[in-house]
Design a protein around this motif. Structure first.
Motif, PDB file in Angstrom:
ATOM      1  N   LEU A 226       4.644  -3.197 -10.853  1.00 21.82           N
ATOM      2  CA  LEU A 226       4.262  -2.266  -9.792  1.00 21.82           C
ATOM      3  C   LEU A 226       2.824  -1.786  -9.953  1.00 21.82           C
ATOM      4  O   LEU A 226       2.172  -1.429  -8.969  1.00 21.82           O
ATOM      5  CB  LEU A 226       5.224  -1.076  -9.764  1.00 21.82           C
ATOM      6  N   ASP A 227       2.312  -1.790 -11.187  1.00 20.54           N
ATOM      7  CA  ASP A 227       0.924  -1.385 -11.403  1.00 20.54           C
ATOM      8  C   ASP A 227      -0.058  -2.359 -10.765  1.00 20.54           C
ATOM      9  O   ASP A 227      -1.195  -1.993 -10.486  1.00 20.54           O
ATOM     10  CB  ASP A 227       0.623  -1.292 -12.906  1.00 20.54           C
ATOM     11  N   MET A 228       0.365  -3.604 -10.585  1.00 17.25           N
ATOM     12  CA  MET A 228      -0.525  -4.615 -10.016  1.00 17.25           C
ATOM     13  C   MET A 228      -0.559  -4.578  -8.494  1.00 17.25           C
ATOM     14  O   MET A 228      -1.368  -5.256  -7.878  1.00 17.25           O
ATOM     15  CB  MET A 228      -0.085  -6.009 -10.474  1.00 17.25           C
ATOM     16  N   VAL A 229       0.336  -3.814  -7.894  1.00 11.28           N
ATOM     17  CA  VAL A 229       0.440  -3.774  -6.439  1.00 11.28           C
ATOM     18  C   VAL A 229      -0.647  -2.871  -5.885  1.00 11.28           C
ATOM     19  O   VAL A 229      -0.792  -1.723  -6.299  1.00 11.28           O
ATOM     20  CB  VAL A 229       1.827  -3.276  -5.996  1.00 11.28           C
ATOM     21  N   GLY A 230      -1.417  -3.370  -4.945  1.00 11.51           N
ATOM     22  CA  GLY A 230      -2.481  -2.583  -4.350  1.00 11.51           C
ATOM     23  C   GLY A 230      -2.162  -2.191  -2.920  1.00 11.51           C
ATOM     24  O   GLY A 230      -1.560  -2.959  -2.173  1.00 11.51           O
ATOM     25  N   GLY A 231      -2.570  -0.995  -2.532  1.00 14.22           N
ATOM     26  CA  GLY A 231      -2.516  -0.593  -1.138  1.00 14.22           C
ATOM     27  C   GLY A 231      -1.186  -0.117  -0.615  1.00 14.22           C
ATOM     28  O   GLY A 231      -1.039   0.104   0.576  1.00 14.22           O
ATOM     29  N   LEU A 232      -0.204   0.059  -1.446  1.00 13.56           N
ATOM     30  CA  LEU A 232       1.120   0.488  -0.993  1.00 13.56           C
ATOM     31  C   LEU A 232       1.620   1.630  -1.881  1.00 13.56           C
ATOM     32  O   LEU A 232       2.728   1.575  -2.411  1.00 13.56           O
ATOM     33  CB  LEU A 232       2.109  -0.688  -1.023  1.00 13.56           C
ATOM     34  N   SER A 233       0.827   2.656  -2.033  1.00 14.52           N
ATOM     35  CA  SER A 233       1.151   3.712  -2.999  1.00 14.52           C
ATOM     36  C   SER A 233       2.473   4.401  -2.665  1.00 14.52           C
ATOM     37  O   SER A 233       3.258   4.717  -3.564  1.00 14.52           O
ATOM     38  CB  SER A 233       0.019   4.738  -3.059  1.00 14.52           C
ATOM     39  N   ALA A 234       2.743   4.653  -1.377  1.00 21.88           N
ATOM     40  CA  ALA A 234       3.990   5.339  -1.008  1.00 21.88           C
ATOM     41  C   ALA A 234       5.192   4.464  -1.323  1.00 21.88           C
ATOM     42  O   ALA A 234       6.202   4.937  -1.859  1.00 21.88           O
ATOM     43  CB  ALA A 234       3.972   5.707   0.472  1.00 21.88           C
ATOM     44  N   TYR A 266      11.021  -4.694   5.205  1.00 21.19           N
ATOM     45  CA  TYR A 266      10.677  -5.446   6.401  1.00 21.19           C
ATOM     46  C   TYR A 266       9.212  -5.239   6.744  1.00 21.19           C
ATOM     47  O   TYR A 266       8.612  -4.201   6.452  1.00 21.19           O
ATOM     48  CB  TYR A 266      11.568  -5.024   7.581  1.00 21.19           C
ATOM     49  N   GLY A 267       8.626  -6.267   7.357  1.00 25.57           N
ATOM     50  CA  GLY A 267       7.226  -6.187   7.731  1.00 25.57           C
ATOM     51  C   GLY A 267       6.675  -7.567   7.987  1.00 25.57           C
ATOM     52  O   GLY A 267       7.365  -8.578   7.818  1.00 25.57           O
ATOM     53  N   PRO A 268       5.405  -7.663   8.377  1.00 24.51           N
ATOM     54  CA  PRO A 268       4.794  -8.958   8.706  1.00 24.51           C
ATOM     55  C   PRO A 268       4.754  -9.887   7.500  1.00 24.51           C
ATOM     56  O   PRO A 268       4.801  -9.435   6.346  1.00 24.51           O
ATOM     57  CB  PRO A 268       3.373  -8.573   9.149  1.00 24.51           C
ATOM     58  N   PRO A 269       4.638 -11.198   7.749  1.00 26.20           N
ATOM     59  CA  PRO A 269       4.520 -12.149   6.631  1.00 26.20           C
ATOM     60  C   PRO A 269       3.275 -11.860   5.793  1.00 26.20           C
ATOM     61  O   PRO A 269       2.242 -11.428   6.310  1.00 26.20           O
ATOM     62  CB  PRO A 269       4.408 -13.508   7.339  1.00 26.20           C
ATOM     63  N   PRO A 397       3.789  -2.524   5.717  1.00 26.33           N
ATOM     64  CA  PRO A 397       2.824  -2.843   6.783  1.00 26.33           C
ATOM     65  C   PRO A 397       1.668  -3.684   6.268  1.00 26.33           C
ATOM     66  O   PRO A 397       1.477  -3.865   5.061  1.00 26.33           O
ATOM     67  CB  PRO A 397       2.341  -1.457   7.205  1.00 26.33           C
ATOM     68  N   LYS A 398       0.880  -4.185   7.205  1.00 27.26           N
ATOM     69  CA  LYS A 398      -0.389  -4.786   6.819  1.00 27.26           C
ATOM     70  C   LYS A 398      -1.295  -3.699   6.247  1.00 27.26           C
ATOM     71  O   LYS A 398      -1.272  -2.557   6.711  1.00 27.26           O
ATOM     72  CB  LYS A 398      -1.069  -5.429   8.028  1.00 27.26           C
ATOM     73  N   PRO A 399      -2.094  -4.023   5.238  1.00 25.88           N
ATOM     74  CA  PRO A 399      -2.925  -2.979   4.603  1.00 25.88           C
ATOM     75  C   PRO A 399      -4.062  -2.523   5.510  1.00 25.88           C
ATOM     76  O   PRO A 399      -4.655  -3.324   6.245  1.00 25.88           O
ATOM     77  CB  PRO A 399      -3.455  -3.681   3.347  1.00 25.88           C
ATOM     78  N   ASP A 400      -4.375  -1.224   5.438  1.00 26.33           N
ATOM     79  CA  ASP A 400      -5.541  -0.716   6.138  1.00 26.33           C
ATOM     80  C   ASP A 400      -6.785  -0.977   5.296  1.00 26.33           C
ATOM     81  O   ASP A 400      -6.722  -1.610   4.235  1.00 26.33           O
ATOM     82  CB  ASP A 400      -5.379   0.768   6.462  1.00 26.33           C
TER      83      ASP A 400
END
Length: 489
Positions: A226-234, A266-269, A397-400
């Protein structure tokens, strides 16, 4: 520019007892610890008998004012009868054990049932023989104090009742704390390790103190955290909460609480749903079992229903924590329609059995958690994913723009940690992540990974042609790769 804008982690390196210790973004660590505890030193390898070292920085309010607290726990024993220990007992290093390990890695349900069955018997035998009792460390178990004179830090040292865990604790007033205190506490922790392992035991080793788990070798999908995941803090925050509830069943039982049984993402590819599932499994310390469409759908009448039943029958027998991923869930369990044709009836039958099997899974086997992912949530019948079956529903979602900058930062830092070496610099020092994020509008994490892959390949080919006379990857090369992937607009 804040540290988040730098692609290259700003770390300070120091030597301790022959080991190299890199302290990454110490000021950021201390700032973050004011809000939430920050864990460091995860996934490091230690000399025997030390199995694990947890180092945490947090904040607390005292009568004299707020303080930063530094805590370390040095464990000299495996978790009794943990998944890894049982697997080592059963599989061993002989040809049959290696073959079974490969089959389990590939998701073979028969091999998994064999090993789980033998593992359960081995666990019972170990308990009867008393072999599950952890060994006690050789060090003195008398409480004491160790100190770093340079910064005036003192840490209390205590031992738990079993004698297998050494704990260090120190506090520094918040207004006085500096990165030097964090470095000092890291040194005190390594000093306590040396007392257990010997004066030369750390020579040649490298430790990284970082908020992020950066791979020291080329990272694979299986290693993601999870530490490597960017842009999805929530989303990452919710998954961490789920992992905590999974790892602490005693707390759940004390309050009569039930952790989530199922999670729907769920979300875009390309937004990272499968990656998040693997990261959650690693956060829990669980096996990862991915169920794909061909394992369920069968052209013969009744075959798909039998396959679903067998998958859940296997799940009820797992003896170690397991995350079951139903990827592309909509293609496995399509919308349960009201048509009267044979195809609609078959779909309804598969969906109906899935609902029945999910109803009591957590009671039948609390070691299992189910994750389903889909790009098309509207194709999945609501009754399949209601609460009680899938208690958590996460939109990915797609990242902002800010999220894309974080994704670039984490991916580039991981590549630097994995591949840079003395005499070889992979990326230029002046990368502008904000500009990369702005240029990559509409891209997903998978797209950004492809941007980097293309630049890496181009550089490798240039390296092969020129014999190594290649400059680091530049800002313009990354922007060109972004434009190429986006295509004409």
């Amino acid at each position: 520019m804040s540290d988040a804008g730098y692609a290259r982690a700003r770390g300070e390196t120091f030597e301790y007892a022959g080991a190299t210790v890199e302290l990454v973004d110490a000021a950021t660590v201390l700032a973050a610890a004011r809000v939430n505890p920050v864990e460091l030193l995860r996934r490091a390898t230690w000399p025997e008998p030390v199995q694990r070292v947890d180092l945490t920085v947090s904040s607390a309010d005292r009568d004299g004012g707020p303080v930063h607290t530094f805590a370390a726990a040095i464990s000299t024993a495996d978790e009794p009868l943990s998944k890894e220990r049982i697997r080592r007992l059963v599989l061993g290093n002989d040809p049959v054990g290696l073959l079974l390990a490969k089959r389990i890695e590939a998701g073979d349900p028969i091999a998994t049932r064999i090993v789980d069955g033998v593992g359960a018997a081995a666990a019972a035998a170990y308990r009867r023989l008393g072999l599950d009792k952890p060994e006690k460390p050789a060090a003195s178990r008398q409480p004491g104090t160790i100190a770093d004179a340079a910064v005036g830090m003192q840490a209390t040292v205590t031992y738990d009742e079993s004698g297998t865990t050494v704990r260090l604790h120190a506090e520094v007033p918040r207004d006085e704390v500096t990165p030097a205190h964090l470095q000092a506490f890291a040194g005190l922790t390594l000093q306590a390790v040396i007392e257990l392992t010997g004066p030369e035991s750390l020579a040649g080793r490298r430790f990284v103190l970082s908020r992020e788990t950066l791979p020291t070798t080329k990272a694979t999908t299986k290693d993601v955290t999870l530490d490597m995941v960017g842009g999805l803090s929530a989303v990452v925050g919710q998954l961490r909460e789920i992992a905590v509830s999974f790892r602490h069943p005693e707390s759940m039982a004390r309050w009569g609480a039930q952790r989530p049984q199922g999670i729907l993402m769920y979300g875009p590819p390309g937004t990272g749903k499968t990656m998040l599932s693997r990261a959650l499994a690693n956060e829990i310390g669980a096996d990862f079992r991915e169920i794909r469409t061909p394992e369920i759908l069968d052209k013969w009448l009744g075959g798909s229903e039998r396959n679903i039943k067998q998958i859940f029958r296997d799940a009820r027998r797992y003896r170690v924590p397991t995350l079951m991923l139903f990827d592309e869930f909509d293609s496995i369990i399509s919308y349960a329609g009201s048509g009267g044709d044979a195809a609609s009836q078959a779909i309804n039958a598969v969906a109906g059995i899935f609902k029945q099997e999910m109803n009591d899974l957590i009671e039948a086997n609390p070691n299992v958690i189910v994750v389903a992912t889909t790009n098309f949530p509207h194709r999945v019948d609501d009754s399949l994913i209601r609460s009680g079956r899938f208690d958590v529903k996460l939109s990915i979602p797609k990242p902002d723009e800010a999220s894309r900058a974080e994704i670039f930062r984490k991916m580039i830092r991981a590549l630097i940690a994995a591949h840079e070496a003395p005499g070889f610099q992979m990326f230029a020092d002046d990368l502008d992540l904000a500009a990369l994020a702005a240029a990559s509008h509409g891209m997903t994490g998978a797209d950004i990974k492809e941007v980097l892959r293309r630049v890496q390949l181009a550089k490798a080919m240039e390296d092969a042609r020129t014999g190594g006379r290649v400059s680091p990857i530049s800002q313009e090369e990354l922007l060109a790769s972004v434009r190429e992937l986006l295509g004409p607009r």
